[in-house]
Design a protein around this motif. Structure first.
Motif, mmCIF file in Angstrom:
data_model
loop_
_atom_site.group_PDB
_atom_site.id
_atom_site.type_symbol
_atom_site.label_atom_id
_atom_site.label_comp_id
_atom_site.label_asym_id
_atom_site.label_seq_id
_atom_site.Cartn_x
_atom_site.Cartn_y
_atom_site.Cartn_z
ATOM 1 N N GLY A 136 -47.986 34.664 2.862
ATOM 2 C CA GLY A 136 -47.140 34.334 4.287
ATOM 3 C C GLY A 136 -45.998 35.241 4.331
ATOM 4 N N LEU B 113 -56.858 37.517 10.184
ATOM 5 C CA LEU B 113 -55.515 37.888 10.451
ATOM 6 C C LEU B 113 -54.727 36.499 10.414
ATOM 7 C CD1 LEU B 113 -55.430 40.008 13.556
ATOM 8 C CD2 LEU B 113 -54.189 40.610 11.559
ATOM 9 N N VAL B 114 -53.404 36.478 9.689
ATOM 10 C CA VAL B 114 -52.889 35.393 9.256
ATOM 11 C C VAL B 114 -51.766 35.250 10.485
ATOM 12 C CG1 VAL B 114 -51.205 34.359 7.787
ATOM 13 C CG2 VAL B 114 -52.947 35.855 6.788
ATOM 14 N N GLY B 115 -51.614 33.925 10.923
ATOM 15 C CA GLY B 115 -50.711 33.552 11.833
ATOM 16 C C GLY B 115 -50.120 32.225 11.461
ATOM 17 N N SER B 116 -49.388 31.657 12.398
ATOM 18 C CA SER B 116 -48.655 30.263 12.379
ATOM 19 C C SER B 116 -48.727 29.595 13.464
ATOM 20 C CB SER B 116 -47.457 30.361 11.409
ATOM 21 O OG SER B 116 -46.510 31.233 12.441
ATOM 22 N N ALA B 117 -49.125 28.277 13.423
ATOM 23 C CA ALA B 117 -49.287 27.467 14.608
ATOM 24 C C ALA B 117 -48.304 26.329 14.466
ATOM 25 C CB ALA B 117 -50.552 26.825 14.390
ATOM 26 N N SER C 33 -44.120 25.171 11.406
ATOM 27 C CA SER C 33 -45.120 25.870 11.417
ATOM 28 C C SER C 33 -45.616 25.914 10.489
ATOM 29 C CB SER C 33 -44.826 27.174 12.199
ATOM 30 O OG SER C 33 -44.191 28.201 10.900
ATOM 31 N N PRO D 188 -49.233 28.022 8.591
ATOM 32 C CA PRO D 188 -49.791 29.123 8.389
ATOM 33 C C PRO D 188 -51.579 29.134 8.516
ATOM 34 C CG PRO D 188 -49.025 28.899 6.519
ATOM 35 C CD PRO D 188 -48.599 27.831 7.264
ATOM 36 N N PHE D 189 -52.121 29.967 9.070
ATOM 37 C CA PHE D 189 -53.570 29.967 9.388
ATOM 38 C C PHE D 189 -54.122 31.394 9.235
ATOM 39 C CE2 PHE D 189 -52.138 30.259 13.770
ATOM 40 C CZ PHE D 189 -52.884 31.552 14.149
ATOM 41 N N ALA E 25 -57.286 33.537 10.840
ATOM 42 C CA ALA E 25 -58.452 33.353 11.813
ATOM 43 C C ALA E 25 -59.719 34.066 11.406
ATOM 44 C CB ALA E 25 -57.827 34.010 13.285
ATOM 45 N N ARG F 249 -60.029 29.275 13.195
ATOM 46 C CA ARG F 249 -58.658 29.345 12.521
ATOM 47 C C ARG F 249 -58.737 28.196 11.509
ATOM 48 N NH1 ARG F 249 -54.612 28.044 16.692
ATOM 49 N NH2 ARG F 249 -56.218 26.917 17.464
ATOM 50 N N ALA G 14 -52.947 25.827 3.993
ATOM 51 C CA ALA G 14 -52.554 24.910 3.050
ATOM 52 C C ALA G 14 -53.609 23.908 2.670
ATOM 53 C CB ALA G 14 -51.237 24.161 3.608
ATOM 54 N N THR G 15 -54.549 23.641 3.867
ATOM 55 C CA THR G 15 -55.485 22.522 3.713
ATOM 56 C C THR G 15 -56.951 23.013 3.769
ATOM 57 O OG1 THR G 15 -55.441 22.097 6.096
ATOM 58 C CG2 THR G 15 -53.794 20.839 4.563
ATOM 59 N N ARG H 166 -58.537 23.146 6.534
ATOM 60 C CA ARG H 166 -58.966 22.549 7.765
ATOM 61 C C ARG H 166 -59.342 23.522 8.942
ATOM 62 N NH1 ARG H 166 -55.838 17.473 6.720
ATOM 63 N NH2 ARG H 166 -57.211 16.304 5.669
#
Lengths: 127, 883
Positions: A53, A77-81, A87, A89-90, A92, A99, A103-104, A106
């Motif tokens: 991250g 691509l990494v992003g954050s929601a 926030s 990180p996820f 896509a 996405r 961390a999980t 899901r």
């Protein structure tokens, strides 16, 4: 401690993933680019996608995209929601863009789907 | 409503002949198409002018830079799409009603089943001695305007005869040409038909202040000429005289009913082809619409809105069936035209003038409410009856209230009338908004669209922008005077429905792509993180961004790299982390995780040696090969760790990246052109190669495709491309904003007969303007549809440099050309850049076992059975990962 005080041991930061067999080294931290992933081969033959991250936290989830079956999540691509906990990180998927929470594991776009998530640590080890 | 009446089923298709292709004629054709009459009927159009229908109302805008093409109201491809035969420059000369034929000036004779006359009107020229001298003009067509412009070179003064709508338009044009301008009006005030005495006085003062000489209550007595027979001045009926080099007659129009008279059709006492409420003339097979017709109420309407309504009425009647059987026709469904509102709002010489309803207070017992401020050039009058019903009004100087007042005409306004005319801040309450309009109020007069229809477009058709509502309802696409009210109504309705109009790029940025582009350009920001932290939404700052904005910003940074001093190589440092996987590996990801490789083949021209190399590389790496639509070869099935070795061979053979993976220029396709083809008129292959090499690597909001055809046979399909070029005997025609794919769109002609360097200059500007202003993932075709002002505006900017940015756009493109490097050659030359091309970071030599292939038709295809894999653990978290 008998090591000399004048020549501190040279160390590197290494990314390790926890598997059933214990902590498994993946690569030096310096190899990772913030916001991008790499694929790693685990001892049992499964594939993990390892990400860094923006703030230097490392994450690992399964590399297989459950929507297509292709082993490509490491190339997303990494992003954050934003979330109530701050926030999150996820990544896509590069194929159909679903996405996944880093961390999980899901899927953020489909409650029924998740990928494995691994514990990751950054260990300081002798070079 | 196809013509399915039983009486006609056995007959051959009907022929409908339209005489006259002005704004009303074009509206008639569109209405025919909407009724699907054009699907079965043959439609033939005779047009006297040398160009298809254009916007006569905005003729004066020619002098502010609008090109004749920019005035067009005929959508490109409309005639072809509906199979309509249009003969421009060929007026109808005679009608034989017995034989049911029309014969044109060029000698074409067409038999008709239905004839529609839309011949418009001609300018009335008062019988002033000298009216035919050199230097006398009328003001009606683009050709008139061009002639006036040419004659005005070297002239110093001009006279406009007529102080009505058109006269003031013409005066504005002369003033714009730098002439001292006189306006001569026979009535005691300007615009006598629309405004009252007070309004005329306000108008006269303001126009006088602009430096025009206004003479009212006088007529032209004689036109003086010099020894050579050219205009030298005009004597007026009050004994005075003015010096002038040219005279423009703009003293009203008369219906052009000559053709109808000769054919024996009934005409009104004061001219105009007499029609009934269905727009039928005294011959049931002949219709008349627009300014040439005398409507059922006995009036001749000289405005476009009633003309449009008559066009729709006639088209509906024709669509309903050819058998004129009035008794059987269900009157309830038939559209009729029995008269129209003649309200107008316009800007003359920069002065707003509006009149609506009973502007002159002709009704019995009506009352005036007047606000007048001569100092500010304001005059507002409302006409009401005793119970407060608004009957009409006049606005001069400030016409903002027109959009609300006109639709309120005929009802009692929700606030006392005096509050409607007081200026804001003069003790008046907040201006009456469009919210006060009743649902049945007509918001757009040109297309008769009610407030309820506008609200419905938002509520039921999910329109979220004024542009979409305009498309859905046609509101606002006529004279444009309702734009303000329309915008307010749409926004009100969106707000009422809880639709937050968020135009932001994504959850990270509240700015649009265009705004971000400007921020990056002006502030020279070359880092995504900096852009996010300084210009992102509050909650997104210091976050990781998202998959939407990262590639979009990467594209902006790449497009602007030479300008902002960033590295043009898209994979280094932070920029590398922004790219989609395709850009990240400089190849196209396929469904099984393998990649495809597309080397550039400029213009589709390739040597046998290179073709052999492609074959050998594909064979040696086991790649599936397919020819693409863009005239190159796609090699499929490469593992990520094979890409460098494949490209080493390709670069060695002289290939470079084809950017098939990027939002960038893809290919410039070409036909074989004049070198080989017996029809070709230019060397299309050379031009295609030149263009492809010039724009290769150019990052843009979406992919760009182009083509060059060597003659009008168009074998390269240039009109389906983002920019397409078709050779002419004199040079090149440039078409823009075409598209194939799911929503095909024929490209629009931007400029004609260009020399090589002119063509390249215009393409430079066009591409950079697109890159600067388009939305993320917005192809040129969609961009043009959205662009305010459409093709006319695009042409003004790109060809006419109306924004004064052409030089800057050209410089930007020059910088791109100068900074271009082949990404694959640069990658191969740098071991650090090559390091990413491994399947596994901890096992660089191990290929990805999931990427496997099986045979198919002598080549390979992905082995998808390997991908079906074990069941997916649902909500599974392994080894106690943090939840």
């Amino acid at each position: 401690m008998t090591t000399t005080a004048y020549a501190p041991a040279r160390t590197v930061l290494r990314v390790e993933i926890r598997t059933a067999a214990g902590w498994h080294p993946v690569c030096d931290l310096g190899v990772l680019t913030p916001g991008r992933g790499v694929a790693a081969l685990l001892p049992d033959g499964t594939q993990a996608a390892v990400f860094l991250g923006r703030t230097g936290d490392a994450y690992a989830i399964g590399n297989r995209d459950p929507f297509t079956g292709a082993y490509v999540l490491s190339r997303g691509l990494v992003g954050s929601a934003p979330s109530p906990q701050g926030s999150r990180p996820f990544v896509a998927s590069p194929l159909l863009k679903q996405r996944f929470d880093l961390a999980t594991g899901r899927c953020l776009d489909d409650d029924e789907v998740a990928v494995p998530a691994y514990q990751v640590r950054i260990a300081e080890v002798a070079a | 409503m196809a013509p399915t009446t039983t009486a006609t089923t056995a007959h051959p298709p009907r022929t409908i002949v339209l005489v006259g292709h002005g704004m009303v004629g074009q509206r008639f054709l569109e209405a025919l198409a909407e009724h699907r009459v054009t699907d079965s009927a043959r439609v033939v159009v005779f047009c006297e002018e040398p160009r298809p229908a254009y916007d006569r109302m905005h003729l004066t805008s020619y002098f502010s830079g609008t090109t004749p093409d920019g005035l067009s109201v005929t959508p490109a491809g409309f005639m072809a799409e509906h199979g309509i035969e249009l003969h421009v420059g060929d007026p109808a000369a005679a009608v034989d009603r017995a034989a049911r034929t029309v014969t044109s000036a060029a000698g074409r004779t067409v038999a008709y089943d239905v004839l529609v006359l839309a011949t418009g009107s001609y300018p009335f020229v008062p019988p002033v001695p000298g009216k035919d001298a050199r230097g006398c003009f009328v003001y009606r067509t683009i050709e008139d305007v061009l002639a006036i412009e040419a004659y005005a070179q070297g002239a110093t003064a001009g006279v406009v005869v007529g102080g009505g709508l058109l006269g003031l338009e013409a005066a504005g044009a002369l003033k714009g040409l730098g002439l001292r301008t006189h306006i001569v009006e026979f009535a005691p005030r300007l615009m006598p038909v629309q405004v009252d005495e007070g309004g005329g006085a306000a108008l006269r003062r303001t126009i006088g202040d602009l430096g025009l000489d206004v003479h009212t209550g006088v007529a032209g007595k004689e036109i003086r000429t010099d020894a050579a027979g050219a205009v030298a001045g005009m004597e007026l009926s009050d004994g005075s005289a003015v010096a002038a080099d040219l005279v423009v007659f703009s003293a009203g129009v008369r219906p052009r009913d000559g053709l109808a008279r000769e054919a024996g059709l009934d005409v009104g006492e004061r001219g105009g082809i007499a029609v009934d409420e269905r727009c039928r003339t005294s011959d049931p097979a002949v219709y008349a619409i627009g300014e040439c017709a005398q409507a059922a109420d006995g009036r001749v309407y000289g405005l476009v809105a009633p003309g449009y309504e008559m066009a729709e009425t006639a088209a509906a009647a024709i669509a309903a069936g050819p058998a004129p059987a009035p008794p059987a026709a269900p009157a309830a469904v038939a559209k009729t035209f029995t008269g129209a509102d003649t309200s107008t709002k316009l800007k003359l010489l920069g002065v707003g003038v509006a009149s609506f309803g009973d502007a002159l207070g002709a009704a019995d017992g009506c009352l005036d409410v007047v606000y007048s401020d001569s100092r500010a050039g304001l005059y507002k009058k409302l006409v009401v009856d005793r119970d407060g019903t608004l009957l009409g009004g006049v606005l001069v100087g400030d016409t903002d209230a027109y959009g609300v007042l006109r639709p309120l005409t005929g009802s009692v306004p929700p606030v006392p009338p005096e509050q409607l005319v007081l200026p804001p801040g003069a003790g008046a309450p907040a201006a009456l908004g469009p919210a006060a309009l009743p649902d049945d109020a007509v918001v757009c007069n040109c297309h008769n669209v009610t407030k309820a229809a506008v609200r419905g477009a938002v509520a039921d058709h999910d329109c979220t922008t004024v542009r979409e509502v305009e498309k859905c309802t046609r509101a606002g696409s006529g004279c444009g005077s309702c734009e303000k009210v329309l915008t307010a109504l749409v926004n009100d309705e969106l707000a009422a429905r809880g639709v937050a109009v968020d135009t932001g790029l994504c959850r990270c940025f509240a700015h649009t792509r265009t705004e971000l582009y400007e921020i990056v350009r002006v502030k020279r920001i070359s880092s995504y993180v900096r852009l996010l932290d300084e210009h992102g939404r509050e909650e997104a700052r210091s976050g990781d961004g998202c998959e939407v904005c990262k590639p979009a910003v990467a594209s902006i940074l790449a497009s602007l790299a030479p300008v902002i001093g960033a590295d043009g190589y898209v994979l280094d440092g932070e920029q590398g982390a922004l790219q989609d996987t395709n850009d990240h590996f400089l190849a196209n990801l396929q469904r099984n995780g393998s990649y495809s490789v597309v080397p550039r083949v400029p213009g589709g021209e390739i040597t046998p040696e290179k073709l052999i190399v492609l074959g050998e590389v594909a064979r040696d790496f086991g790649l599936y090969t397919k020819i693409t639509g863009g005239q190159r070869v796609d090699l499929f099935g490469a593992r990520v760790d094979q890409l460098p070795a494949i490209w080493a061979r390709l670069v060695d053979a002289g290939f470079e990246s084809g950017h098939a993976y990027g939002k960038a220029l893809r290919t410039v396709k070409s036909c074989v052109g004049s070198t080989w083809c017996r029809y070709g008129v230019q060397d299309s292959v050379r031009m295609a190669i030149d263009l492809e090499l010039r724009y290769r690597g150019l990052r843009s909001p979406h992919k760009l495709k182009a083509a060059v055809s060597g003659c009008s046979r168009e074998c390269a399909e240039a009109q389906s491309k983002d920019f397409g070029i078709i050779a002419t005997a004199a040079g090149w025609n440039l078409y823009v904003c075409g598209n194939g794919g799911a929503t095909p769109r024929h490209a629009d002609l931007l400029a004609q007969d260009l020399a090589d360097d002119e063509l390249i200059r215009l393409v430079d500007r066009f591409l950079m303007f697109y890159i600067r202003t388009a939305d993320r993932l917005e192809r040129t075709s969609v961009w043009l549809e959205r662009l305010e002002g459409g093709l006319g505006h695009l042409r003004d900017v790109v060809v006419g440099d109306s924004l004064g940015i052409a030089a800057e756009l050209e410089e930007q493109m020059a910088a791109h050309v100068a900074h271009y490097r082949d990404e694959w050659a640069a990658t191969l030359a740098d071991p650090e850049r090559l390091a990413r091309f491994v399947s596994f970071v901890n096992a660089p030599g191990v290929p990805d076992p999931s990427v496997r292939f099986v045979p198919e038709r002598d080549q390979v295809k992905p082995d998808l059975t390997l991908l079906s894999g074990p069941a997916i653990p649902v909500r599974g978290t392994l080894e106690g990962a943090p939840a």
